[in-house]
Design a protein around this motif. Structure first.
Motif, PDB file in Angstrom:
ATOM      1  N   VAL A 107       0.836  -1.196   0.000  1.00  0.00           N
ATOM      2  CA  VAL A 107       0.000   0.000   0.000  1.00  0.00           C
ATOM      3  C   VAL A 107       0.874   1.251   0.000  1.00  0.00           C
ATOM      4  O   VAL A 107       0.602   2.213  -0.736  1.00  0.00           O
ATOM      5  CB  VAL A 107      -0.969  -0.012   1.210  1.00  0.00           C
ATOM      6  N   LEU A 108       1.944   1.248   0.779  1.00  0.00           N
ATOM      7  CA  LEU A 108       2.850   2.395   0.798  1.00  0.00           C
ATOM      8  C   LEU A 108       3.561   2.585  -0.537  1.00  0.00           C
ATOM      9  O   LEU A 108       3.762   3.720  -0.987  1.00  0.00           O
ATOM     10  CB  LEU A 108       3.864   2.242   1.926  1.00  0.00           C
ATOM     11  N   ILE A 109       3.939   1.502  -1.189  1.00  0.00           N
ATOM     12  CA  ILE A 109       4.580   1.601  -2.503  1.00  0.00           C
ATOM     13  C   ILE A 109       3.625   2.216  -3.515  1.00  0.00           C
ATOM     14  O   ILE A 109       4.008   3.094  -4.300  1.00  0.00           O
ATOM     15  CB  ILE A 109       5.073   0.209  -2.966  1.00  0.00           C
ATOM     16  N   MET A 110       2.367   1.768  -3.495  1.00  0.00           N
ATOM     17  CA  MET A 110       1.391   2.319  -4.451  1.00  0.00           C
ATOM     18  C   MET A 110       1.108   3.788  -4.169  1.00  0.00           C
ATOM     19  O   MET A 110       0.971   4.599  -5.104  1.00  0.00           O
ATOM     20  CB  MET A 110       0.114   1.485  -4.424  1.00  0.00           C
ATOM     21  N   LYS A 111       1.019   4.178  -2.905  1.00  0.00           N
ATOM     22  CA  LYS A 111       0.819   5.591  -2.574  1.00  0.00           C
ATOM     23  C   LYS A 111       2.021   6.428  -2.992  1.00  0.00           C
ATOM     24  O   LYS A 111       1.852   7.555  -3.470  1.00  0.00           O
ATOM     25  CB  LYS A 111       0.555   5.749  -1.075  1.00  0.00           C
ATOM     26  N   ASN A 112       3.219   5.894  -2.839  1.00  0.00           N
ATOM     27  CA  ASN A 112       4.424   6.602  -3.244  1.00  0.00           C
ATOM     28  C   ASN A 112       4.438   6.826  -4.757  1.00  0.00           C
ATOM     29  O   ASN A 112       4.800   7.912  -5.224  1.00  0.00           O
ATOM     30  CB  ASN A 112       5.658   5.817  -2.807  1.00  0.00           C
ATOM     31  N   ARG A 113       4.048   5.826  -5.522  1.00  0.00           N
ATOM     32  CA  ARG A 113       3.972   5.978  -6.987  1.00  0.00           C
ATOM     33  C   ARG A 113       2.951   7.042  -7.376  1.00  0.00           C
ATOM     34  O   ARG A 113       3.194   7.848  -8.271  1.00  0.00           O
ATOM     35  CB  ARG A 113       3.613   4.649  -7.637  1.00  0.00           C
ATOM     36  N   GLU A 114       1.813   7.026  -6.714  1.00  0.00           N
ATOM     37  CA  GLU A 114       0.769   8.007  -7.021  1.00  0.00           C
ATOM     38  C   GLU A 114       1.245   9.421  -6.688  1.00  0.00           C
ATOM     39  O   GLU A 114       1.021  10.361  -7.465  1.00  0.00           O
ATOM     40  CB  GLU A 114      -0.499   7.680  -6.236  1.00  0.00           C
ATOM     41  N   LEU A 115       1.901   9.592  -5.556  1.00  0.00           N
ATOM     42  CA  LEU A 115       2.416  10.912  -5.189  1.00  0.00           C
ATOM     43  C   LEU A 115       3.505  11.379  -6.152  1.00  0.00           C
ATOM     44  O   LEU A 115       3.571  12.571  -6.477  1.00  0.00           O
ATOM     45  CB  LEU A 115       2.946  10.899  -3.759  1.00  0.00           C
ATOM     46  N   ALA A 116       4.339  10.470  -6.617  1.00  0.00           N
ATOM     47  CA  ALA A 116       5.369  10.848  -7.588  1.00  0.00           C
ATOM     48  C   ALA A 116       4.734  11.319  -8.896  1.00  0.00           C
ATOM     49  O   ALA A 116       5.205  12.297  -9.501  1.00  0.00           O
ATOM     50  CB  ALA A 116       6.306   9.671  -7.844  1.00  0.00           C
ATOM     51  N   MET A 117       3.671  10.677  -9.324  1.00  0.00           N
ATOM     52  CA  MET A 117       2.976  11.125 -10.534  1.00  0.00           C
ATOM     53  C   MET A 117       2.341  12.496 -10.329  1.00  0.00           C
ATOM     54  O   MET A 117       2.394  13.354 -11.221  1.00  0.00           O
ATOM     55  CB  MET A 117       1.909  10.101 -10.942  1.00  0.00           C
ATOM     56  N   GLN A 118       1.759  12.722  -9.166  1.00  0.00           N
ATOM     57  CA  GLN A 118       1.145  14.024  -8.894  1.00  0.00           C
ATOM     58  C   GLN A 118       2.190  15.131  -8.839  1.00  0.00           C
ATOM     59  O   GLN A 118       1.958  16.231  -9.353  1.00  0.00           O
ATOM     60  CB  GLN A 118       0.354  13.970  -7.598  1.00  0.00           C
ATOM     61  N   VAL A 119       3.350  14.873  -8.260  1.00  0.00           N
ATOM     62  CA  VAL A 119       4.419  15.868  -8.220  1.00  0.00           C
ATOM     63  C   VAL A 119       4.903  16.184  -9.636  1.00  0.00           C
ATOM     64  O   VAL A 119       5.143  17.345  -9.987  1.00  0.00           O
ATOM     65  CB  VAL A 119       5.585  15.385  -7.322  1.00  0.00           C
ATOM     66  N   SER A 120       5.020  15.163 -10.460  1.00  0.00           N
ATOM     67  CA  SER A 120       5.445  15.369 -11.841  1.00  0.00           C
ATOM     68  C   SER A 120       4.432  16.227 -12.597  1.00  0.00           C
ATOM     69  O   SER A 120       4.814  17.144 -13.338  1.00  0.00           O
ATOM     70  CB  SER A 120       5.621  14.022 -12.536  1.00  0.00           C
ATOM     71  N   LEU A 121       3.154  15.961 -12.399  1.00  0.00           N
ATOM     72  CA  LEU A 121       2.119  16.772 -13.060  1.00  0.00           C
ATOM     73  C   LEU A 121       2.131  18.205 -12.552  1.00  0.00           C
ATOM     74  O   LEU A 121       1.951  19.156 -13.339  1.00  0.00           O
ATOM     75  CB  LEU A 121       0.745  16.141 -12.855  1.00  0.00           C
ATOM     76  N   LEU A 122       2.343  18.394 -11.260  1.00  0.00           N
ATOM     77  CA  LEU A 122       2.408  19.752 -10.716  1.00  0.00           C
ATOM     78  C   LEU A 122       3.624  20.510 -11.245  1.00  0.00           C
ATOM     79  O   LEU A 122       3.526  21.704 -11.553  1.00  0.00           O
ATOM     80  CB  LEU A 122       2.435  19.709  -9.185  1.00  0.00           C
ATOM     81  N   ASN A 123       4.759  19.846 -11.367  1.00  0.00           N
ATOM     82  CA  ASN A 123       5.940  20.494 -11.935  1.00  0.00           C
ATOM     83  C   ASN A 123       5.715  20.879 -13.386  1.00  0.00           C
ATOM     84  O   ASN A 123       6.124  21.963 -13.827  1.00  0.00           O
ATOM     85  CB  ASN A 123       7.168  19.589 -11.813  1.00  0.00           C
ATOM     86  N   GLN A 124       5.078  20.001 -14.125  1.00  0.00           N
ATOM     87  CA  GLN A 124       4.773  20.298 -15.524  1.00  0.00           C
ATOM     88  C   GLN A 124       3.823  21.475 -15.634  1.00  0.00           C
ATOM     89  O   GLN A 124       4.010  22.362 -16.468  1.00  0.00           O
ATOM     90  CB  GLN A 124       4.177  19.051 -16.181  1.00  0.00           C
ATOM     91  N   GLU A 125       2.808  21.516 -14.793  1.00  0.00           N
ATOM     92  CA  GLU A 125       1.861  22.642 -14.784  1.00  0.00           C
ATOM     93  C   GLU A 125       2.566  23.938 -14.391  1.00  0.00           C
ATOM     94  O   GLU A 125       2.309  25.005 -14.974  1.00  0.00           O
ATOM     95  CB  GLU A 125       0.710  22.348 -13.820  1.00  0.00           C
ATOM     96  N   ASN A 126       3.473  23.862 -13.433  1.00  0.00           N
ATOM     97  CA  ASN A 126       4.226  25.029 -12.997  1.00  0.00           C
ATOM     98  C   ASN A 126       5.093  25.572 -14.135  1.00  0.00           C
ATOM     99  O   ASN A 126       5.142  26.783 -14.368  1.00  0.00           O
ATOM    100  CB  ASN A 126       5.088  24.677 -11.787  1.00  0.00           C
ATOM    101  N   GLU A 127       5.767  24.692 -14.857  1.00  0.00           N
ATOM    102  CA  GLU A 127       6.588  25.117 -15.985  1.00  0.00           C
ATOM    103  C   GLU A 127       5.728  25.753 -17.081  1.00  0.00           C
ATOM    104  O   GLU A 127       6.127  26.753 -17.697  1.00  0.00           O
ATOM    105  CB  GLU A 127       7.361  23.929 -16.564  1.00  0.00           C
ATOM    106  N   ARG A 128       4.551  25.212 -17.318  1.00  0.00           N
ATOM    107  CA  ARG A 128       3.664  25.760 -18.338  1.00  0.00           C
ATOM    108  C   ARG A 128       3.199  27.156 -17.956  1.00  0.00           C
ATOM    109  O   ARG A 128       3.216  28.081 -18.779  1.00  0.00           O
ATOM    110  CB  ARG A 128       2.446  24.846 -18.539  1.00  0.00           C
TER     111      ARG A 128
END
Length: 121
Positions: free
Chosen positions: A84-105
Motif C-alpha cells: 500500500v505504501l509503494i502504491m501511494k508513493n507511486r501516485e504521489l510521484a505522478m502528482q508531483v510530476s504533473l504539478l511540476n509540468q503545470e508550474n513550468e507551463r
C-alpha cells in the motif's frame, strides 16, 4: 502424521486465498502478490509430497506448524502494508510530476523569469 500434511496444505490454501483477495482489492503490488502466491503454492505442493516418518516429534511439529502459521500471517500483513505504501508513493510521484509540468507551463505562459536566470543571459 496426516495432521502435518493436512495443516501444510490448509495453510497454503488459506494463504493463497488471502493473496488473491488482497491482490484483487489492490492491496498488493504485482511482485509481492506473485511471490506470496508462489510460496503458498509451494506449501501446498510440499504438503502433498512430504512424508513424515518419526512419530515421536508429532507434538513438537504441530507446535512448530502453529508458530509457522502465525509467522506467515504477520509477514503477509507486513507485505500488504508495504505494498500500500509503494502504491501511494507511486501516485504521489505522478502528482508531483504533473504539478511540476503545470508550474513550468504557467511560468512559460506568463513570461516570468525564475530567480537566477536573469544573470545567465
Amino acid at each position: 502424521m496426516y495432521v502435518l500434511k493436512i495443516s501444510c496444505i490448509l495453510i497454503g490454501v488459506v494463504l493463497l486465498m488471502l493473496d488473491i483477495n488482497a491482490y484483487v482489492r489492490q492491496k498488493l503490488t504485482d511482485e509481492i502478490g506473485l511471490s506470496v502466491g508462489g510460496f503458498s503454492i509451494f506449501l501446498i505442493i510440499m504438503g502433498i509430497i512430504l512424508h513424515f516418518r518419526n512419530q515421536d516429534t508429532n507434538v513438537v511439529m504441530v507446535l512448530i506448524m502453529i508458530c509457522f502459521c502465525f509467522l506467515l500471517l504477520i509477514i503477509f500483513s507486513l507485505c500488504t502494508a508495504v505494498s500500500v505504501l509503494i502504491m501511494k508513493n507511486r501516485e504521489l510521484a505522478m502528482q508531483v510530476s504533473l504539478l511540476n509540468q503545470e508550474n513550468e507551463r504557467v511560468i512559460h505562459e506568463t513570461g516570468i523569469v525564475p530567480y537566477g536566470e536573469e544573470t545567465r543571459k
